[in-house]
Design a protein around this motif. Structure first.
Motif, mmCIF file in Angstrom:
data_model
loop_
_atom_site.group_PDB
_atom_site.id
_atom_site.type_symbol
_atom_site.label_atom_id
_atom_site.label_comp_id
_atom_site.label_asym_id
_atom_site.label_seq_id
_atom_site.Cartn_x
_atom_site.Cartn_y
_atom_site.Cartn_z
ATOM 1 N N GLY A 310 0.796 -1.215 0.000
ATOM 2 C CA GLY A 310 0.000 0.000 0.000
ATOM 3 C C GLY A 310 0.833 1.272 0.000
ATOM 4 N N ARG A 311 2.152 1.140 -0.124
ATOM 5 C CA ARG A 311 3.031 2.305 -0.112
ATOM 6 C C ARG A 311 3.296 2.803 -1.525
ATOM 7 N N LEU A 312 3.381 4.115 -1.667
ATOM 8 C CA LEU A 312 3.638 4.750 -2.955
ATOM 9 C C LEU A 312 5.052 5.304 -3.010
ATOM 10 N N HIS A 313 5.550 5.440 -4.212
ATOM 11 C CA HIS A 313 6.841 6.093 -4.416
ATOM 12 C C HIS A 313 6.740 7.530 -3.908
ATOM 13 N N GLU A 314 7.745 7.966 -3.156
ATOM 14 C CA GLU A 314 7.673 9.270 -2.505
ATOM 15 C C GLU A 314 7.501 10.419 -3.499
ATOM 16 N N LYS A 315 8.148 10.309 -4.637
ATOM 17 C CA LYS A 315 8.118 11.406 -5.606
ATOM 18 C C LYS A 315 7.043 11.211 -6.673
ATOM 19 N N HIS A 316 7.019 10.036 -7.283
ATOM 20 C CA HIS A 316 6.156 9.826 -8.446
ATOM 21 C C HIS A 316 4.802 9.209 -8.101
ATOM 22 N N ARG A 317 4.617 8.780 -6.856
ATOM 23 C CA ARG A 317 3.307 8.335 -6.367
ATOM 24 C C ARG A 317 2.752 7.146 -7.135
ATOM 25 N N PHE A 318 3.567 6.127 -7.372
ATOM 26 C CA PHE A 318 3.067 4.869 -7.939
ATOM 27 C C PHE A 318 3.401 3.746 -6.956
ATOM 28 N N PRO A 319 2.655 2.628 -6.989
ATOM 29 C CA PRO A 319 2.897 1.523 -6.049
ATOM 30 C C PRO A 319 4.160 0.751 -6.417
ATOM 31 N N VAL A 320 5.215 0.988 -5.685
ATOM 32 C CA VAL A 320 6.526 0.435 -6.022
ATOM 33 C C VAL A 320 6.540 -1.089 -5.960
ATOM 34 N N LEU A 321 6.132 -1.643 -4.818
ATOM 35 C CA LEU A 321 6.246 -3.090 -4.622
ATOM 36 C C LEU A 321 5.353 -3.860 -5.585
ATOM 37 N N GLY A 322 4.163 -3.349 -5.854
ATOM 38 C CA GLY A 322 3.271 -4.008 -6.795
ATOM 39 C C GLY A 322 3.875 -4.064 -8.187
ATOM 40 N N LEU A 323 4.472 -2.951 -8.627
ATOM 41 C CA LEU A 323 5.091 -2.899 -9.956
ATOM 42 C C LEU A 323 6.299 -3.830 -10.029
ATOM 43 N N VAL A 324 7.140 -3.809 -9.004
ATOM 44 C CA VAL A 324 8.338 -4.650 -9.009
ATOM 45 C C VAL A 324 7.957 -6.128 -9.014
ATOM 46 N N THR A 325 7.018 -6.507 -8.147
ATOM 47 C CA THR A 325 6.616 -7.913 -8.066
ATOM 48 C C THR A 325 6.066 -8.410 -9.391
ATOM 49 N N MET A 326 5.153 -7.646 -9.977
ATOM 50 C CA MET A 326 4.534 -8.109 -11.214
ATOM 51 C C MET A 326 5.504 -8.085 -12.388
ATOM 52 N N SER A 327 6.438 -7.166 -12.385
ATOM 53 C CA SER A 327 7.447 -7.147 -13.445
ATOM 54 C C SER A 327 8.346 -8.371 -13.349
ATOM 55 N N VAL A 328 8.744 -8.722 -12.133
ATOM 56 C CA VAL A 328 9.602 -9.893 -11.935
ATOM 57 C C VAL A 328 8.878 -11.168 -12.352
ATOM 58 N N VAL A 329 7.612 -11.306 -11.957
ATOM 59 C CA VAL A 329 6.844 -12.502 -12.330
ATOM 60 C C VAL A 329 6.633 -12.552 -13.844
ATOM 61 N N THR A 330 6.393 -11.396 -14.463
ATOM 62 C CA THR A 330 6.245 -11.349 -15.924
ATOM 63 C C THR A 330 7.509 -11.849 -16.604
ATOM 64 N N ALA A 331 8.653 -11.360 -16.173
ATOM 65 C CA ALA A 331 9.921 -11.784 -16.766
ATOM 66 C C ALA A 331 10.167 -13.267 -16.526
ATOM 67 N N ALA A 332 9.880 -13.733 -15.298
ATOM 68 C CA ALA A 332 10.093 -15.147 -14.981
ATOM 69 C C ALA A 332 9.159 -16.037 -15.789
ATOM 70 N N GLY A 333 7.885 -15.622 -15.932
ATOM 71 C CA GLY A 333 6.937 -16.396 -16.713
ATOM 72 C C GLY A 333 7.369 -16.515 -18.164
ATOM 73 N N PHE A 334 7.837 -15.407 -18.726
ATOM 74 C CA PHE A 334 8.318 -15.414 -20.113
ATOM 75 C C PHE A 334 9.494 -16.368 -20.268
ATOM 76 N N TYR A 335 10.480 -16.234 -19.403
ATOM 77 C CA TYR A 335 11.710 -17.019 -19.544
ATOM 78 C C TYR A 335 11.456 -18.505 -19.309
ATOM 79 N N LEU A 336 10.749 -18.830 -18.231
ATOM 80 C CA LEU A 336 10.531 -20.237 -17.900
ATOM 81 C C LEU A 336 9.669 -20.940 -18.941
ATOM 82 N N SER A 337 8.691 -20.217 -19.510
ATOM 83 C CA SER A 337 7.818 -20.850 -20.498
ATOM 84 C C SER A 337 8.597 -21.249 -21.748
#
Length: 466
Positions: A310-337
């Motif tokens: 539920g925390r936002l980036h201090e400057k740009h106000r986007f959900p940091v952890l949500g973006l990082v988690t989903m980006s990592v899973v996206t990359a892992a899903g692509f590579y593993l598949s």
């Protein structure tokens, strides 16, 4: 419709033909539309009666809070953290496939690097405050519809009815088990391509007349997209021999739209449309990760998921952890598949689609269908601007469709065990919930909170404690 039709049809037409074993693949698009329609009516009733941001986790929270507290909305977000980025992974796979048309000598390792760099670039572009999402979505829709229109127009200027409508002998054998395995595979691909029909339900709070708008948004968008898909599928079959789509080394298998344009209008036109499809793929992953990263953020702010999301980036106000988690899973899903068991009979896209749809079934699809009945019994006074008609037939048909997808998942992906993986993921989510609930001191380690905030008969005040 812009959410429903991204790069999906450009990469799944060969998969649909392979599932059915011929041009009778059109059955898959129709079956997927029927499932989307009946399931869409579930979304329409819930979205109209429970308006607000959050979508499924709001519906599951309201319906199942009486017996299991915050477990069901937590599990939805938990599963969304997997199936949303896996959907984005299919876009990355599609991007690499179509790039292979412009870069014929691209090796598998080079394709891996391109895909991972693709995800990194999207994440970097999202690492700021995004204020132009409406403009980006409009551009994506325009580019996508231009690409689709070009492929359809090109295919029907060189259309061969005999090629498109000559089905193999015994194409439909209802008494043969292999037909139903192929049907289930086609239904899975079909519902994947129609995903996005529920988008209007997430906008309930912004709709003036949800009882009228919700069902129409669902029905009209599905019918419109089905028309596009059928025109596209039949047009492609009228130009390309369906047997060529089964050859993993052919252009028709990897970049079917490019193959159609090359055969009809020449290489230059094929190159242009391929670039448009690459733009569509990039934009769909960009907007998908942008919206997907907000799901755990909204849930955390509502107290049904880990506070850190539920925390936002201090400057740009986007959900940091949500973006990082989903980006990592996206990359892992692509590579593993592309590396874990991928083969000519089970290409990366098939693996990803089977996994993401199976993960969705238990917590989102089936639980949400049940939520309609539970809410009708638990909250009879809830304002329902739209009531599913003819209840409960759409709910039952939707449940049957999702169970067919789930029940045949292992047979359609032998060796990958999507059912077992989905059950394991839900079990891990249940364990994570217990650990989280103990820290937060909520049910089952604290009082159960009942928040009937959408009941017009009950003032929206502090949650009642049971």
């Amino acid at each position: 419709m812009s959410q429903m039709c991204g790069i999906g049809p450009f990469v799944t037409i060969p998969l649909m033909v392979a599932a059915f074993g011929g041009p009778q693949a059109v059955i898959g698009w129709i079956a997927g539309a029927v499932l989307a329609l009946v399931d869409g009516l579930v979304w329409a009733e819930l979205g109209a009666s429970l308006p607000g941001s959050g979508g499924s986790y709001v519906y599951l929270r309201e319906a199942f809070q009486y017996r299991s507290g915050r477990l069901m909305p937590f599990l939805f977000v938990w599963t969304a953290m997997l199936f949303i980025p896996l959907i984005m992974s299919t876009g990355v796979v599609g991007f690499v496939q179509y790039l292979g048309y412009l870069w014929p000598g691209m090796s598998k390792d080079q394709g891996d690097l391109v895909g991972l760099a693709f995800v990194a670039l999207v994440t970097l572009l999202l690492w700021r405050k995004v204020e132009s999402i409406a403009r980006i979505t409009t551009v994506m829709w325009s580019v996508m519809i231009t690409s689709v229109a070009a492929v359809i127009l090109a295919s029907y200027t060189h259309f061969s009815p005999s090629r498109a409508f000559t089905w193999p002998a015994h194409a439909i054998q209802l008494t043969h088990g292999q037909f139903w395995i192929g049907f289930a595979a086609g239904l899975t691909i079909g519902i994947y391509d129609y995903l996005g029909y529920n988008t209007a339900s997430y906008m309930g709070a912004e709709v003036k007349d949800p009882g009228r708008v919700m069902p129409r948004a669902v029905i009209f968008s599905i019918i419109g997209i089905m028309g596009i898909y059928l025109l596209l599928q039949i047009g492609v079959l009228g130009v390309i021999n369906w047997q060529d789509m089964l050859d993993p080394n052919s252009i028709a298998s990897q970049s079917v739209a490019s193959a159609v344009l090359q055969k009809t209008w020449g290489k230059n036109a094929a190159d242009v449309v391929t670039v448009l499809i690459l733009i569509t793929a990039f934009a769909s992953v960009f907007t998908g990760l942008l919206g997907g990263s907000r799901v755990p953020y909204d849930a955390a702010r509502d107290g049904v998921f880990f506070r850190s999301y539920g925390r936002l980036h201090e400057k740009h106000r986007f959900p940091v952890l949500g973006l990082v988690t989903m980006s990592v899973v996206t990359a892992a899903g692509f590579y593993l598949s592309r590396h874990v068991g991928a083969s000519a009979t089970h290409p990366p896209l098939t693996i990803l689609i089977d996994l993401l749809t199976t993960v969705m079934v238990i917590v989102q699809a089936l639980a949400q269908i049940l939520a309609v009945t539970v809410l009708r019994r638990r909250q009879p006074a809830l304002s329902r601007p739209y009531r599913m008609w003819p209840y409960p037939a759409p709910s039952i048909l939707a449940a049957v469709g999702w169970l067919v997808i789930y029940g045949y998942a292992d047979k359609n992906s032998p060796g990958f065990h999507p059912i077992e993986w989905s059950l394991a993921w839900v079990a891990m989510g249940s364990l994570a919930f217990l650990l989280w609930a103990r820290v937060e001191r909520i049910w089952p380690f604290g009082p159960k909170e009942i928040r009937e905030e959408y009941l017009t008969a009950t003032p929206a005040s502090e949650p009642s404690t049971v």
